[in-house]
Scaffold this active site. Structure first.
Site, PDB file in Angstrom:
ATOM      1  N   LYS A  52       0.839  -1.204   0.000  1.00 47.02           N
ATOM      2  CA  LYS A  52       0.000   0.000   0.000  1.00 47.02           C
ATOM      3  C   LYS A  52       0.873   1.252   0.000  1.00 47.02           C
ATOM      4  O   LYS A  52       0.631   2.195  -0.757  1.00 47.02           O
ATOM      5  CB  LYS A  52      -0.943  -0.007   1.222  1.00 47.02           C
ATOM      6  CG  LYS A  52      -2.048  -1.063   1.109  1.00 47.02           C
ATOM      7  CD  LYS A  52      -2.873  -1.232   2.380  1.00 47.02           C
ATOM      8  CE  LYS A  52      -3.843  -2.394   2.240  1.00 47.02           C
ATOM      9  NZ  LYS A  52      -4.630  -2.666   3.453  1.00 47.02           N
ATOM     10  N   GLN A  96      -4.531  -1.521   9.780  1.00 44.00           N
ATOM     11  CA  GLN A  96      -4.481  -2.851   9.165  1.00 44.00           C
ATOM     12  C   GLN A  96      -5.033  -3.909  10.124  1.00 44.00           C
ATOM     13  O   GLN A  96      -4.689  -3.935  11.299  1.00 44.00           O
ATOM     14  CB  GLN A  96      -3.023  -3.174   8.765  1.00 44.00           C
ATOM     15  CG  GLN A  96      -2.854  -4.452   7.963  1.00 44.00           C
ATOM     16  CD  GLN A  96      -3.504  -4.413   6.578  1.00 44.00           C
ATOM     17  OE1 GLN A  96      -3.676  -3.346   5.989  1.00 44.00           O
ATOM     18  NE2 GLN A  96      -3.869  -5.556   6.053  1.00 44.00           N
ATOM     19  N   ASP A 119     -10.936   2.967   4.341  1.00 46.05           N
ATOM     20  CA  ASP A 119     -11.226   1.524   4.258  1.00 46.05           C
ATOM     21  C   ASP A 119     -12.741   1.267   4.185  1.00 46.05           C
ATOM     22  O   ASP A 119     -13.168   0.165   3.857  1.00 46.05           O
ATOM     23  CB  ASP A 119     -10.697   0.814   5.517  1.00 46.05           C
ATOM     24  CG  ASP A 119      -9.458  -0.027   5.236  1.00 46.05           C
ATOM     25  OD1 ASP A 119      -9.296  -0.469   4.083  1.00 46.05           O
ATOM     26  OD2 ASP A 119      -8.685  -0.250   6.184  1.00 46.05           O
TER      27      ASP A 119
HETATM   28  N1  GUN Z   1      -6.903  -6.859   6.367  1.00 43.39           N
HETATM   29  C1  GUN Z   1      -7.272  -7.585   5.293  1.00 43.39           C
HETATM   30  N2  GUN Z   1      -7.823  -6.789   4.347  1.00 43.39           N
HETATM   31  C2  GUN Z   1      -7.800  -5.534   4.846  1.00 43.39           C
HETATM   32  C3  GUN Z   1      -8.220  -4.271   4.327  1.00 43.39           C
HETATM   33  O1  GUN Z   1      -8.754  -4.148   3.216  1.00 43.39           O
HETATM   34  N3  GUN Z   1      -8.007  -3.217   5.149  1.00 43.39           N
HETATM   35  C4  GUN Z   1      -7.444  -3.331   6.380  1.00 43.39           C
HETATM   36  N4  GUN Z   1      -7.305  -2.238   7.112  1.00 43.39           N
HETATM   37  N5  GUN Z   1      -7.059  -4.480   6.881  1.00 43.39           N
HETATM   38  C5  GUN Z   1      -7.221  -5.577   6.115  1.00 43.39           C
END
Ligand code: GUN
Length: 292
Positions: A52, A96, A119
């Site tokens: 990311k 995350q 998100d």
């Molecule tokens: N863990 C797995 N997928 C995601 C996501 O799309 N965002 C976040 N913050 N954590 C994750």
């Protein structure tokens, strides 16, 4: 069979975002800024967050990685969230998941300012998305919709089976696919661990979205000819022959199912890269909404 190339499509989307960022820079304005909070040292989470951050740099965003110890208290994490909420230089941020067991995930997600919740996990965004109001749509379902849209896959009146009811993927994509929208208007069935006779449903479905997290669960005897298969699974499976010690497997037996499918996403190179592209899209959107 047409391969739904998420890698290629995500690069196209990132190029479009990069152009918009260049135009922002040219006007002498502040570029979008995304922060990511990573708690602990989970290998998969480190990889995802690293990707990311790298993607942010690629499109010209500012990015900040906040790495916190695995044993951070819930109170200290919530304090960090408040700092990010009041940081005016930040357009959006993510925490995350998963978080360590001693931290209440829902409490943390609720503490995030919904205007910075790129998100789309905050109930305000989830509710707004469900009501077809402006909202941050969670990046993985958003990536699925965009991929279907870019490949012009017909979804109107089709039977779409979603397998898996997580808050991050299964439930939101089941809502989006049923809405009056491009890549919507489908008749949706949401299946999960308690569903009886799943094979009867998978055999009927025109579109199958697998978000279960069980490697190679969907086999060719479970699908009809020309089905469209979207594989959201990304499980690390131990493989001593691989230098990394593992391989990434999707929820679909790609080798066999691809022989019958009309359209199918690969793993890796399918929904994974689309998720990152849509997180960037949401961050750009956050900057635009927060300015207006
Ligand atoms: N863990 C797995 N997928 C995601 C996501 O799309 N965002 C976040 N913050 N954590 C994750």
């Amino acid at each position: 069979m047409i391969l739904l190339d998420g890698k290629k499509t995500s690069i196209e989307i990132k190029e479009e975002i990069k152009k918009t960022v260049s135009a922002i820079k040219l006007k002498g304005e502040r570029v979008p800024h995304l922060a990511a909070v990573l708690v602990g040292n989970d290998g998969a989470s480190l990889t995802y967050v690293g990707n990311k951050v790298r993607s942010c740099e690629y499109v010209g965003f500012k990015s900040t990685l906040i790495k916190l110890e695995n044993n951070i208290s819930e109170i200290d994490l919530l304090k960090q969230i408040q700092i990010l909420n009041s940081d005016n230089t930040l357009d959006g941020y993510i925490v995350q998941l998963p978080l360590p067991k001693h931290i209440d995930e829902q409490k943390v997600l609720l503490a995030i300012d919904s205007k910075k919740d790129v998100d789309g996990f905050h109930p305000e965004n989830f509710g707004r998305m469900s009501l077809e109001l402006d909202a941050f749509v969670p990046a993985t379902p958003y990536g699925i919709i965009k991929l279907l849209e870019r490949y012009k896959i017909p979804t109107d009146g089709k039977h779409c089976l979603v397998v898996g009811r997580s808050n991050i993927v299964g439930r939101p994509i089941s809502i989006l696919m049923s809405q009056k929208r491009i890549s919507g208007n489908a008749t949706v069935t949401l299946a999960h661990s308690r569903t009886k006779n799943l094979k009867k449903l998978t055999k009927q479905a025109d579109i199958i979205i697998m978000a279960l997290g069980i490697p190679e669960f969907l086999t060719s005897d479970m699908v009809k000819d020309d089905v469209c298969v979207i594989d959201v699974g990304i499980t690390r499976v131990v493989d001593k022959n691989n230098p990394k010690g593992y391989v990434i497997k999707g929820d679909v037996d790609f080798k066999e199912v691809s022989k019958k499918a009309g359209y199918i996403t690969p793993v890796p190179g399918g929904i994974g890269p689309m998720t990152i592209a849509m997180l960037l899209q949401n961050t750009l959107q956050a900057r635009q909404w927060n300015l207006s």
